[in-house]
Design a protein around this motif. Structure first.
Motif, PDB file in Angstrom:
ATOM      1  N   ALA A  16       0.727  -1.223  -0.009  1.00 49.70           N
ATOM      2  CA  ALA A  16       0.039  -0.011   0.101  1.00 49.70           C
ATOM      3  C   ALA A  16       1.024   0.999   0.080  1.00 49.70           C
ATOM      4  CB  ALA A  16      -0.889   0.028   1.182  1.00 49.70           C
ATOM      5  N   MET A  17       1.984   1.320   0.751  1.00 50.46           N
ATOM      6  CA  MET A  17       2.753   2.376   0.791  1.00 50.46           C
ATOM      7  C   MET A  17       3.495   2.558  -0.454  1.00 50.46           C
ATOM      8  SD  MET A  17       3.562   4.125   3.341  1.00 50.46           S
ATOM      9  CE  MET A  17       4.952   5.128   2.629  1.00 50.46           C
ATOM     10  N   VAL A  18       3.897   1.540  -1.369  1.00 48.18           N
ATOM     11  CA  VAL A  18       4.642   1.811  -2.549  1.00 48.18           C
ATOM     12  C   VAL A  18       3.512   2.311  -3.515  1.00 48.18           C
ATOM     13  CG1 VAL A  18       5.358   0.336  -4.772  1.00 48.18           C
ATOM     14  CG2 VAL A  18       6.112  -0.192  -2.379  1.00 48.18           C
ATOM     15  N   ARG A  19       2.023   1.835  -3.380  1.00 47.77           N
ATOM     16  CA  ARG A  19       1.086   2.554  -4.395  1.00 47.77           C
ATOM     17  C   ARG A  19       1.030   3.923  -4.133  1.00 47.77           C
ATOM     18  NH1 ARG A  19      -1.448  -2.129  -3.575  1.00 47.77           N
ATOM     19  NH2 ARG A  19      -2.712  -1.283  -1.766  1.00 47.77           N
ATOM     20  N   HIS A  20       0.889   4.205  -2.705  1.00 45.60           N
ATOM     21  CA  HIS A  20       0.641   5.539  -2.218  1.00 45.60           C
ATOM     22  C   HIS A  20       1.610   6.446  -2.823  1.00 45.60           C
ATOM     23  CE1 HIS A  20      -0.727   7.907   1.631  1.00 45.60           C
ATOM     24  NE2 HIS A  20      -0.865   8.798   0.626  1.00 45.60           N
ATOM     25  N   VAL A  21       2.909   6.224  -2.720  1.00 44.11           N
ATOM     26  CA  VAL A  21       3.971   7.034  -2.757  1.00 44.11           C
ATOM     27  C   VAL A  21       3.923   7.412  -4.438  1.00 44.11           C
ATOM     28  CG1 VAL A  21       6.476   7.307  -3.137  1.00 44.11           C
ATOM     29  CG2 VAL A  21       5.506   6.478  -1.176  1.00 44.11           C
ATOM     30  N   ARG A  22       3.637   6.186  -5.132  1.00 42.82           N
ATOM     31  CA  ARG A  22       3.641   6.388  -6.623  1.00 42.82           C
ATOM     32  C   ARG A  22       2.434   7.175  -7.096  1.00 42.82           C
ATOM     33  NH1 ARG A  22       7.243   4.211  -9.184  1.00 42.82           N
ATOM     34  NH2 ARG A  22       7.897   2.173  -8.458  1.00 42.82           N
ATOM     35  N   GLU A  23       1.254   6.930  -6.292  1.00 40.76           N
ATOM     36  CA  GLU A  23       0.319   7.909  -6.922  1.00 40.76           C
ATOM     37  C   GLU A  23       0.397   9.227  -6.631  1.00 40.76           C
ATOM     38  OE1 GLU A  23      -2.812   4.035  -6.327  1.00 40.76           O
ATOM     39  OE2 GLU A  23      -3.255   5.801  -4.951  1.00 40.76           O
ATOM     40  N   ALA A  24       1.160   9.762  -5.601  1.00 43.01           N
ATOM     41  CA  ALA A  24       1.479  10.850  -5.378  1.00 43.01           C
ATOM     42  C   ALA A  24       2.566  11.470  -6.102  1.00 43.01           C
ATOM     43  CB  ALA A  24       1.958  10.876  -3.940  1.00 43.01           C
ATOM     44  N   GLY A  25       2.987  10.683  -7.021  1.00 41.11           N
ATOM     45  CA  GLY A  25       3.945  11.163  -8.196  1.00 41.11           C
ATOM     46  C   GLY A  25       5.369  11.106  -7.923  1.00 41.11           C
ATOM     47  N   MET A  26       5.779  10.547  -7.034  1.00 38.79           N
ATOM     48  CA  MET A  26       7.258  10.315  -6.454  1.00 38.79           C
ATOM     49  C   MET A  26       7.889   9.082  -6.656  1.00 38.79           C
ATOM     50  SD  MET A  26       6.998  12.354  -2.834  1.00 38.79           S
ATOM     51  CE  MET A  26       5.734  11.386  -2.164  1.00 38.79           C
ATOM     52  N   ARG A  27       9.235   8.912  -6.827  1.00 39.90           N
ATOM     53  CA  ARG A  27       9.771   7.844  -6.813  1.00 39.90           C
ATOM     54  C   ARG A  27       9.918   7.094  -5.664  1.00 39.90           C
ATOM     55  NH1 ARG A  27      14.513   6.493 -10.284  1.00 39.90           N
ATOM     56  NH2 ARG A  27      15.498   6.265  -8.389  1.00 39.90           N
ATOM     57  N   VAL A  28       9.777   5.678  -5.562  1.00 36.04           N
ATOM     58  CA  VAL A  28       9.798   4.946  -4.352  1.00 36.04           C
ATOM     59  C   VAL A  28      10.902   4.298  -4.078  1.00 36.04           C
ATOM     60  CG1 VAL A  28       8.416   3.039  -3.402  1.00 36.04           C
ATOM     61  CG2 VAL A  28       7.259   4.503  -5.249  1.00 36.04           C
TER      62      VAL A  28
END
Ligand SMILES: O=C(CO)[C@H](O)[C@H](O)COP(=O)(O)O
Ligand SMILES: [Fe+2]
Length: 241
Positions: free
Chosen positions: A117-129
């Motif tokens: 969920a964290m990985v998805r959340h960071v990506r959806e916010a437009g940042m690299r993970v």
């Protein structure tokens, strides 16, 4: 004029394999003069800035949060901001950091309840993970996520403070990751400088965080050049095998 790439561009892997990149940590710099210190290191050749966020819970220290990052972004418009989030419940700061101008959000696997969920959340916010590992955390804890993240950060000190001694035994984790994931961006952080860069390079690290060694250097440009040359040589050796 700073030599850094635009912060809109990816920090590390641009499709032709990992590149050697040096990211000063400003943790032990004069934090009252953060923008000037950042620009000084960028003008000396830094490829990105590594910004350490500590919450006093995940680690026994406090640093800066998204309000400071937002102000820094105005004064340092082009640099890539790599956020090292040493915080509990890292999901809380994803959107505020994205809004503040962060480019990459590296959370600790030990602090994340639901890594997917964290990985998805960071990506959806437009940042690299990025996902980070404390020294006591085994590397195979992150291997299920490696294909979904942009970078793995292998800590080479116990997180919380700058100026500690480099833990050479962490290089086994770096080597394991490089041998198994040749295109992965692998960052090392903690006690890294020209004196021990060859160990990081030989193990296959390509994103090099260096705090005290650069901030206190009389010639940070030379120190960064030395480290970049060593890391490029290390990456070339892995390409040949
Ligand atoms: O995450 C960190 C500490 O938790 C810092 O990035 C790291 O310690 C860099 O500073 P130094 O090179 O002085 O060790
Ligand atoms: Fe860090």
């Amino acid at each position: 004029m700073s030599s850094v790439m635009s912060h809109k561009m990816a920090a590390g892997n641009c499709g032709d394999g990992p590149r050697a990149l040096i990211g000063p940590s400003i943790l032990n710099a004069d934090l009252a003069d953060l923008a000037a210190e950042s620009n000084r290191l960028l003008d000396a050749g830094a490829d990105y800035l590594h910004l350490d966020v500590m919450d006093g819970h995940f680690v026994p220290n406090l640093t800066i949060g998204h309000p400071v990052i937002k102000c820094l972004r105005r004064r340092v418009p082009a640099a890539f901001f790599d956020m090292h989030m040493m915080v509990e419940r890292p999901e809380r700061w994803v959107q505020p950091m994205a809004d503040a101008g962060a480019d990459q959000y590296t959370f600790h696997v030990e602090a994340a309840g639901d890594v997917a969920a964290m990985v998805r959340h960071v990506r959806e916010a437009g940042m690299r993970v990025g996902v980070a590992l404390k020294p006591g955390t085994a590397v195979d804890v992150v291997t299920p996520w490696v294909d979904r993240v942009d970078m793995v950060l292998v800590m080479t000190v116990e997180p919380g403070f700058g100026g500690q001694s480099f833990m050479a035994d962490m290089m086994a984790k770096v080597r394991y990751l490089r041998e198994n994931f040749k295109d992965l961006d692998i960052e090392v952080d903690g006690g890294v400088g020209p004196v021990n860069i060859d160990a990081c390079a030989d193990a296959g690290a390509n994103m090099i965080v260096s705090g005290t060694a650069l901030v206190t250097s009389s010639d940070p440009a030379q120190a960064m050049m030395t480290m970049r040359t060593s890391v490029t040589r290390g990456l070339d050796a892995f390409k040949k095998v």
